[in-house]
Design a protein around this motif. Structure first.
Motif, short mmCIF file in Angstrom:
data_model
loop_
_atom_site.label_atom_id
_atom_site.label_comp_id
_atom_site.label_asym_id
_atom_site.label_seq_id
_atom_site.Cartn_x
_atom_site.Cartn_y
_atom_site.Cartn_z
N MET A 48 16.98 14.23 -10.30
CA MET A 48 16.42 14.44 -8.96
C MET A 48 15.37 15.55 -9.02
N THR A 49 14.27 15.35 -8.30
CA THR A 49 13.20 16.35 -8.30
C THR A 49 13.56 17.54 -7.42
N ASP A 50 12.76 18.61 -7.54
CA ASP A 50 13.00 19.81 -6.74
C ASP A 50 12.72 19.53 -5.26
N ALA A 51 13.27 20.41 -4.43
CA ALA A 51 13.12 20.24 -2.99
C ALA A 51 12.29 21.35 -2.39
N GLU A 60 21.55 23.22 -0.95
CA GLU A 60 21.35 23.43 -2.38
C GLU A 60 22.61 23.08 -3.17
N GLN A 61 23.75 23.30 -2.57
CA GLN A 61 25.02 23.01 -3.24
C GLN A 61 25.22 21.51 -3.42
N ASN A 62 24.66 20.73 -2.48
CA ASN A 62 24.93 19.29 -2.44
C ASN A 62 23.86 18.43 -3.11
N ARG A 63 22.86 19.05 -3.75
CA ARG A 63 21.84 18.24 -4.43
C ARG A 63 21.67 18.70 -5.87
N GLU A 64 21.17 17.81 -6.71
CA GLU A 64 21.02 18.12 -8.13
C GLU A 64 19.81 19.00 -8.41
#
Length: 315
Positions: free
Chosen positions: A1-4, A56-60
């Motif tokens: 997954m890419t950065d957010a 942030e905790q819930n994404r790669e």
């Protein structure tokens, strides 16, 4: 997954947050946090940090950038210097407090400027120069887009449409001026005038609903606020001669059928001037304009970095 990328719109009554995937340019999630006029800055920051931490905790992928639009003026250090709708926030070191609470750096904009960037990049079907963007919510703001860039002025304080004088004998505004447009045409002004008239309301939207159901006092308040808003926008059109005016913000998003009448009124006020046929439309992005503006800024930075890298490779 890419950065957010996190985009944030902090206004007079709420803060709205959105998380975008930097690669696909899609909005992954959004949250609205209601903030009362009495909400202290540390409490607001704590609630915002909680949402960002959960995301942030819930994404790669990690969250690399946070961009925020504030409805108050801030200095280069990120300290709020003037916020008429939140005077208790004046002097608050917003950027430092945010970074301390989240561990993330943040880029700050005026909220109208950020919304204008979003509308220009993602809302318009084709580029318009100049574009005048007007925000009508708890307060009133505006931004002028010239060749794809927001005009900021000599002190970074351009676009204060809400603080132009429409009644020289009017009451004093929290900004220190008298008879400011914001005192008569913003959501908070509509609430205040309705309460003074004895209407049974708790928020501005109640006044619009009473007006739609035939309440004469509510109808008069709405009509007067729209007339003064049209005068203010028409004066800005005279000054800047934009190709197009786009009107957005919370009040417009909730009651578009009411604000659509502004185009005819503005054109009538302009009389026979060359700008008399200026196009006036409502925001396509509605309340999300500033959130998409955060993504527009992020893409702009990527473009700049890529151009810089091209320059290095070509040397």
């Amino acid at each position: 997954m890419t950065d957010a990328l996190i985009s944030m719109d902090l206004g007079g009554s709420a803060v709205r947050l959105a998380m975008f995937d930097s690669g696909s340019m899609t909005m992954e999630d959004s949250v609205k946090i209601e903030l009362g006029a009495e909400t202290e800055p540390p409490d607001a920051i704590s609630r915002i940090a909680s949402v960002i931490g959960r995301w942030e905790q819930n994404r790669e992928g990690s969250i690399q950038t946070v961009v925020a639009g504030l409805a108050g003026l801030h200095d280069a250090a990120g300290t709020i210097i003037a916020w008429p709708n939140r005077p208790a926030w004046n002097g608050f070191p917003f950027r430092d407090a945010f970074t301390s609470a989240t561990g993330k750096p943040i880029v700050l904009f005026d909220d109208a400027n950020l919304a204008a960037m979003g509308e220009y990049r993602f809302g318009l079907t084709q580029p318009v120069n100049p574009l005048l963007y007007v925000v009508v919510g708890t307060g009133i703001g505006s931004a002028l887009v010239l060749q794809g860039e927001v005009y900021k002025g000599a002190r970074g304080a351009s676009g204060e449409l809400g603080h132009i004088t429409v009644d020289p004998n009017g009451e004093r505004c929290p900004c220190g001026g008298f008879g400011c447009l914001q005192l008569y045409a913003s959501g908070r002004a509509i609430e205040r005038m309705a309460i003074a008239a004895g209407l049974p309301i708790t928020k501005a939207s109640d006044v619009f609903r009473l007006s739609a159901h035939g309440n004469e006092a509510a109808r008069t308040i709405i009509q007067n606020s729209l007339r003064l808003l049209a005068i203010g926008i028409a004066n800005a059109v005279r000054l800047f001669d934009p190709v197009s005016v786009v009107i957005g913000g919370g009040m417009v998003s909730r009651f578009p059928e009411v604000y659509r009448s502004l185009e005819t009124t503005i054109q009538h006020i302009l009389g026979t001037l060359p700008q008399k046929n200026v196009q006036v439309s409502l925001s396509v992005l509605r309340e999300d304009a500033a959130l998409w503006g955060g993504l527009a800024y992020g893409l702009q930075q990527v473009f700049i970095k890529n151009k810089e890298m091209e320059g290095v490779h070509n040397e």
